[in-house]
Motif scaffolding. Structure first.
Motif, mmCIF file in Angstrom:
data_model
loop_
_atom_site.group_PDB
_atom_site.id
_atom_site.type_symbol
_atom_site.label_atom_id
_atom_site.label_comp_id
_atom_site.label_asym_id
_atom_site.label_seq_id
_atom_site.Cartn_x
_atom_site.Cartn_y
_atom_site.Cartn_z
ATOM 1 N N CYS A 110 0.810 -1.222 0.000
ATOM 2 C CA CYS A 110 0.000 0.000 0.000
ATOM 3 C C CYS A 110 0.841 1.268 0.000
ATOM 4 N N PRO A 111 1.881 1.409 0.843
ATOM 5 C CA PRO A 111 2.654 2.668 0.831
ATOM 6 C C PRO A 111 3.302 2.968 -0.522
ATOM 7 N N VAL A 112 3.870 1.930 -1.133
ATOM 8 C CA VAL A 112 4.535 2.145 -2.424
ATOM 9 C C VAL A 112 3.523 2.518 -3.502
ATOM 10 N N ILE A 113 2.416 1.785 -3.553
ATOM 11 C CA ILE A 113 1.394 2.057 -4.572
ATOM 12 C C ILE A 113 0.769 3.423 -4.348
ATOM 13 N N LEU A 114 0.560 3.785 -3.066
ATOM 14 C CA LEU A 114 -0.030 5.089 -2.766
ATOM 15 C C LEU A 114 0.889 6.223 -3.223
ATOM 16 N N VAL A 115 2.175 6.086 -2.962
ATOM 17 C CA VAL A 115 3.121 7.106 -3.413
ATOM 18 C C VAL A 115 3.119 7.206 -4.934
ATOM 19 N N TRP A 116 3.097 6.061 -5.605
ATOM 20 C CA TRP A 116 3.071 6.067 -7.067
ATOM 21 C C TRP A 116 1.811 6.744 -7.594
ATOM 22 N N GLN A 117 0.654 6.446 -6.988
ATOM 23 C CA GLN A 117 -0.592 7.052 -7.445
ATOM 24 C C GLN A 117 -0.560 8.571 -7.280
ATOM 25 N N ILE A 118 -0.041 9.031 -6.151
ATOM 26 C CA ILE A 118 0.026 10.476 -5.906
ATOM 27 C C ILE A 118 0.959 11.149 -6.903
ATOM 28 N N LEU A 119 2.139 10.560 -7.110
ATOM 29 C CA LEU A 119 3.099 11.153 -8.036
ATOM 30 C C LEU A 119 2.574 11.155 -9.466
ATOM 31 N N TYR A 120 1.982 10.038 -9.883
ATOM 32 C CA TYR A 120 1.474 9.948 -11.254
ATOM 33 C C TYR A 120 0.344 10.947 -11.476
ATOM 34 N N ALA A 121 -0.546 11.087 -10.475
ATOM 35 C CA ALA A 121 -1.634 12.060 -10.596
ATOM 36 C C ALA A 121 -1.086 13.482 -10.624
ATOM 37 N N PHE A 122 -0.053 13.740 -9.816
ATOM 38 C CA PHE A 122 0.542 15.086 -9.783
ATOM 39 C C PHE A 122 1.155 15.442 -11.129
ATOM 40 N N PHE A 123 1.936 14.538 -11.698
ATOM 41 C CA PHE A 123 2.580 14.815 -12.977
ATOM 42 C C PHE A 123 1.579 14.859 -14.126
ATOM 43 N N SER A 124 0.475 14.136 -13.999
ATOM 44 C CA SER A 124 -0.484 14.039 -15.100
ATOM 45 C C SER A 124 -1.466 15.197 -15.126
ATOM 46 N N TYR A 125 -1.912 15.654 -13.960
ATOM 47 C CA TYR A 125 -3.037 16.580 -13.920
ATOM 48 C C TYR A 125 -2.667 18.007 -13.524
ATOM 49 N N THR A 126 -1.449 18.227 -13.029
ATOM 50 C CA THR A 126 -1.104 19.579 -12.590
ATOM 51 C C THR A 126 -1.153 20.573 -13.737
ATOM 52 N N GLU A 127 -0.557 20.219 -14.874
ATOM 53 C CA GLU A 127 -0.549 21.130 -16.019
ATOM 54 C C GLU A 127 -1.957 21.354 -16.546
ATOM 55 N N VAL A 128 -2.781 20.297 -16.526
ATOM 56 C CA VAL A 128 -4.158 20.422 -17.013
ATOM 57 C C VAL A 128 -4.951 21.350 -16.110
ATOM 58 N N ILE A 129 -4.776 21.216 -14.799
ATOM 59 C CA ILE A 129 -5.507 22.062 -13.857
ATOM 60 C C ILE A 129 -5.063 23.516 -13.995
ATOM 61 N N LYS A 130 -3.757 23.734 -14.207
ATOM 62 C CA LYS A 130 -3.274 25.105 -14.381
ATOM 63 C C LYS A 130 -3.826 25.725 -15.657
ATOM 64 N N ARG A 131 -3.893 24.929 -16.714
ATOM 65 C CA ARG A 131 -4.385 25.456 -17.994
ATOM 66 C C ARG A 131 -5.904 25.582 -18.008
ATOM 67 N N GLU A 132 -6.605 24.603 -17.432
ATOM 68 C CA GLU A 132 -8.068 24.612 -17.386
ATOM 69 C C GLU A 132 -8.514 24.293 -15.964
ATOM 70 N N PRO A 133 -8.621 25.284 -15.103
ATOM 71 C CA PRO A 133 -8.981 25.008 -13.707
ATOM 72 C C PRO A 133 -10.342 24.341 -13.555
ATOM 73 N N GLY A 134 -11.236 24.559 -14.522
ATOM 74 C CA GLY A 134 -12.563 23.953 -14.421
ATOM 75 C C GLY A 134 -12.620 22.513 -14.867
ATOM 76 N N SER A 135 -11.474 21.938 -15.272
ATOM 77 C CA SER A 135 -11.496 20.562 -15.776
ATOM 78 C C SER A 135 -11.872 19.563 -14.695
ATOM 79 N N LEU A 136 -11.547 19.860 -13.447
ATOM 80 C CA LEU A 136 -11.929 18.953 -12.364
ATOM 81 C C LEU A 136 -13.434 18.951 -12.135
ATOM 82 N N GLY A 137 -14.110 20.013 -12.566
ATOM 83 C CA GLY A 137 -15.560 20.045 -12.458
ATOM 84 C C GLY A 137 -16.257 19.337 -13.595
ATOM 85 N N ALA A 138 -15.501 18.916 -14.601
ATOM 86 C CA ALA A 138 -16.085 18.131 -15.693
ATOM 87 C C ALA A 138 -16.389 16.726 -15.200
#
Length: 839
Positions: free
Chosen positions: A295-323
């Motif tokens: 669980c700790p390893v997978i949790l860290v991977w999920q957080i890092l992958y989500a951070f690298f994947s969605y940070t730029e999208v959220i900065k460019r389109e802040p309303g994308s999380l509301g989609a």
């Protein structure tokens, strides 16, 4: 799930000459007739995957980048955590320069020896690197194996199917590839023990495990439902949990299948079911413990992958999380048996816009007020900062000014997502009907209750916020072991019984889910036009009309498929019923013709007509309204099926294609030479698109028509014998003549979508159309409009598809055609967004 004791079955093909005891029914080929590809396991699956990945080169690059991406995420994270001096980066520590006073980025990097020492001293980092290295090596071995297999599949495409990777494959549809596979069966014997290969055989081999998952979701065996304190019943189904389900059932160590096509012999017998259930429960426990340890390893991977994947999208389109997006559970719940991935995604994509519009109907008035005021204050501060920046750009050098501008902009964007357009008029009932035309499955108690928050909450399990999807994936490493250890283990006996009772062996295909046979006699539901044709018990019946709708979808998608005699009889009776309904339609519900309307217009006209449920008035005769609702669907289907004598659905598709092509070349302004002189690849694309459009339209109308039929039957049944429950109706056939009786009532709720929504009442409630500013109040007020018996009366007035109505103009039964989906800019000129009311 109750125990139903039956035996594992073997289905023999009528044209098969194979011995009944063959151990490897997929790989044995008579000597002298072996193909050079006979040794490839799951040939059909590899062929399909290579087609969907657009050829060998695209597949290879995608696999390589996945390996590089894993290395980048792990390596870059370790570098950021151990090799960067953040005091220099944040200007908390000064750097002495001999040539310049300007701090550069390399100044913040620690020396190599210091960096390596910090990594060696951190035990957690070492553990993460070891686990990541093992996983990466596993992916590398899998990549090498896949490349070898796909290289042979590439040769199969070029030499057997006569299709090049660059010029033909990217423009070829799957139906074209599948037709060629069927044709070369006699020459290459890619499927053993069968002289002829059918479309259903190919689908079975590609979707073997996915059909099992769809069946288990349909029978409410998966996923696990739970109720948190103070909340309604919810479903938790993530990619990590799905991976564990497949690992346990299909391909992991000790799974129920001994290979890709055969269930283990001990699971085919019912004598030792208790022992097998204990073994399965023990295996689930150990897999759950393994998930807990990782669980700790997978949790860290999920957080890092989500951070690298969605940070730029959220900065460019802040309303994308509301989609919103279709949830993983929704994709499985809405999937037909024998429906390929691209077919499912195409269908759900068409329903995305109406589903988004429907969910936007339920914006909270309280949140709207708060959002308006927060947006005002944030906008005021942002305006001042921008004005100061324009006057003097040195303002940006002040600490946190740039960050404040960014955060205020994000805040305003988020607030705007909670503020509805005051000119919009939403019609939840009509939007829900548009959604049903595309997704094909919907609990019937939603009809007539589309304006209620209970319906909205249940639909949100299928169509969730993107932010909720990301959050569920982030917490999945923590929740998954809990579900496996404490919830799934309890269902081990039901799982063992399910695989034994609903597995059949098909010659040339192997063990497959019996529901995927789409056999009306074995798994039909009497409420879904299968009365008198099915012998299935309640345990054997597929819920929500899954068997019947899947059969119609497969027959429409594959018009060349030759179904068995019983299946042909069901399709023939359905077509006869359609023509009988169309012939008995009143003069104001004339059948549409292909020369008058395009496929989307057919659906638009059908959806714009008054639905059965929205036009019921208890207290006076409504039989004409019910007949009109059914006649709309029948007329539309009849217009798509000009050949009434055909037992198969391919006649309507061919006629539709011929009509559309003649219109394109003769009457639409398109130069016939342009159409005929194009490359064969583009001609194939054009033909496939036309046929696909008509097939999608025909299936949409079938789904609407069948839902209307069963809803009307239940209304009439409840009038004749109101003391009986819905389960009595589900097990009792209702004659067709009953449909014309007056005063129908509400249809029973679905078994696979339990709810506490009360049945309809005889007291009038609010209209199905309402403005966006009053929907919340109307939805809340409607909860108080139920009488003692919970009946409801709805308006008989219809509105155009999509929930729009003209100001001061009542919606007519027949109106000009509208597109199936359209943005605000694509709306027809005679439709306007107005602050109108729908009564």
């Amino acid at each position: 799930m109750a125990h139903f004791d039956t035996e594992y079955q073997r289905l023999e093909a009528s044209y098969s000459d194979s011995p009944p005891g063959e151990e490897n029914p997929l790989m044995h080929v008579p000597e002298g007739a072996k193909s050079q590809w006979h040794h490839i396991e799951n040939l059909d699956l590899y062929v399909y995957n290579l087609h969907q990945k657009n050829g060998f080169t695209c597949m290879l690059l995608g696999e390589i980048f996945e390996l590089v991406q894993l290395l980048f995420v792990v390596g870059f994270t370790v570098f950021l955590a151990n090799c960067v001096d953040y005091d220099i980066l944040f200007a908390n520590k000064f750097v002495n320069h001999t040539d310049s006073s300007k701090v550069t980025l390399p100044d913040a990097f620690l020396p190599v020896d210091v960096c390596s020492a910090r990594i060696r001293d951190n035990a957690f980092v070492i553990f993460v690197l070891i686990i990541s290295g093992v996983f990466w090596l596993h992916r590398l071995v899998k990549f090498i194996y896949n490349v070898c297999c796909y290289w042979e599949i590439r040769a199969f495409y070029i030499n057997a199917l006569k299709m090049t990777m660059v010029r033909r494959l990217p423009y070829a549809t799957w139906q074209e590839v599948q037709a060629r596979i069927v044709e070369i069966q006699k020459e290459h014997q890619i499927c053993i023990h069968k002289k002829e290969l059918t479309e259903l055989d190919i689908y079975h081999r590609i979707l073997r495990f996915k059909n099992y998952m769809v069946a288990m979701v349909n029978k409410s065996l998966l996923p696990v439902r739970f109720r948190l304190p103070g909340l309604e019943e919810s479903v938790f189904y993530t990619r990590g949990l799905k991976y564990n389900f497949e690992l346990i059932f299909f391909w992991g160590p000790g799974s129920l299948f001994e290979n890709e096509w055969s269930l283990k012999p001990e699971y085919k017998r019912g004598g030792n079911r208790l022992e097998l259930a204990d073994r399965l429960a023990s295996r689930i426990l150990w897999i759950g413990i393994a998930n807990l340890l990782l669980c700790p390893v997978i949790l860290v991977w999920q957080i890092l992958y989500a951070f690298f994947s969605y940070t730029e999208v959220i900065k460019r389109e802040p309303g994308s999380l509301g989609a919103r997006c279709w949830s993983l559970y929704g994709r499985c719940y809405l999937r037909h048996f024998n429906e390929l991935d691209h077919e499912l995604m195409s269908r759900l994509s068409k329903g995305y816009k109406p589903a988004s519009k429907y969910m936007n109907c339920f914006l909270s008035p309280l949140l709207t007020v708060v959002a308006k005021n927060v947006a005002f204050f944030a906008g005021s501060l942002l305006a001042v900062l921008i004005a100061l920046t324009i006057y003097d750009e040195d303002v940006l050098s002040v600490e946190h000014v740039l960050s404040s501008i960014t955060l205020l902009g994000v805040c305003i964007t988020v607030c705007r997502s909670f503020i509805p357009d005051k000119h919009m008029v939403f019609c939840p009932e009509q939007l829900l009907r548009v959604i049903l035309a595309h997704i094909h499955y919907m609990p019937d108690h939603w009809q007539g209750n589309a304006h209620k928050y209970e319906t909205r909450d249940q639909f949100s399990q299928l169509f969730q916020y993107k932010a909720v999807f990301i959050l569920e994936e982030l917490i999945s490493p923590v929740v998954t072991p809990i579900i496996l250890i404490f919830c799934l283990r309890r269902k081990s006996l039901e799982i063992i019984d399910f695989f034994r009772n609903f597995t059949v062996e098909v010659v040339g295909v192997g063990d497959t889910c019996s529901f995927a046979q789409m056999d009306i006699r074995q798994h039909g539901h009497p409420a879904w036009m299968s009365a008198g044709k099915t012998e299935a018990s309640i345990y054997q019946q597929a819920e929500d009309g899954k068997t019947e709708l899947s059969l119609m979808h497969f027959a429409i998608t594959n018009p060349q498929w030759q179904p068995p005699q019983e299946t042909t009889h069901f399709i023939s009776q359905l077509k006869e019923r359609v023509h009988r309904e169309a012939a008995g339609a009143s003069s104001d519900t004339h059948p549409l013709s292909l020369s008058e309307s395009e496929p989307r217009s057919l659906v638009a006209n059908l959806l714009a007509g008054p639905s059965t449920l929205t036009s019921i008035h208890f207290g006076h005769d409504s039989s004409l309204t019910n007949q009109a609702g059914l006649s709309d669907g029948a007329s539309a289907l009849r217009s798509l099926s000009p050949n009434s004598g055909s037992l198969h659905l391919r006649g309507s598709l061919n006629a539709a294609h011929t009509s559309t092509m003649s219109k394109a070349m003769a009457g639409s302004g398109t130069d016939a030479r342009t159409v005929s002189s194009g490359s064969s690849a583009w001609e194939g694309q054009l033909t496939s698109l036309v046929l696909s459009e008509y097939a999608s339209t025909e299936m949409s109308i079938h789904a609407l028509y069948m839902h209307e039929v069963i809803r009307t039957l239940w209304h009439i049944f409840s009038i004749f014998d109101p003391a009986h429950s819905s389960s009595d109706f589900l097990s009792s056939p209702i004659p067709d003549e009953v449909r014309s009786e007056p005063n129908p009532r509400h249809f029973p709720r679905s078994h696979t979508f339990p709810t506490t929504v009360p049945s309809p009442s005889a007291i009038p409630t609010s209209a199905s159309c309402m403005s966006s500013t009053t929907l919340g109040q109307e939805g809340a007020a409607s909860n108080h409009s139920f009488g003692a018996r919970g009946r409801v009366v709805k308006s008989a007035r219809g509105v155009p598809m999509g929930g729009w109505a003209e100001e001061g103009q009542a919606a007519r039964r027949h109106h000009e055609t509208l597109p199936e989906e359209s943005s605000e800019d694509d709306m027809p000129p005679h439709i306007h967004k107005v602050n109108a009311v729908c009564v």
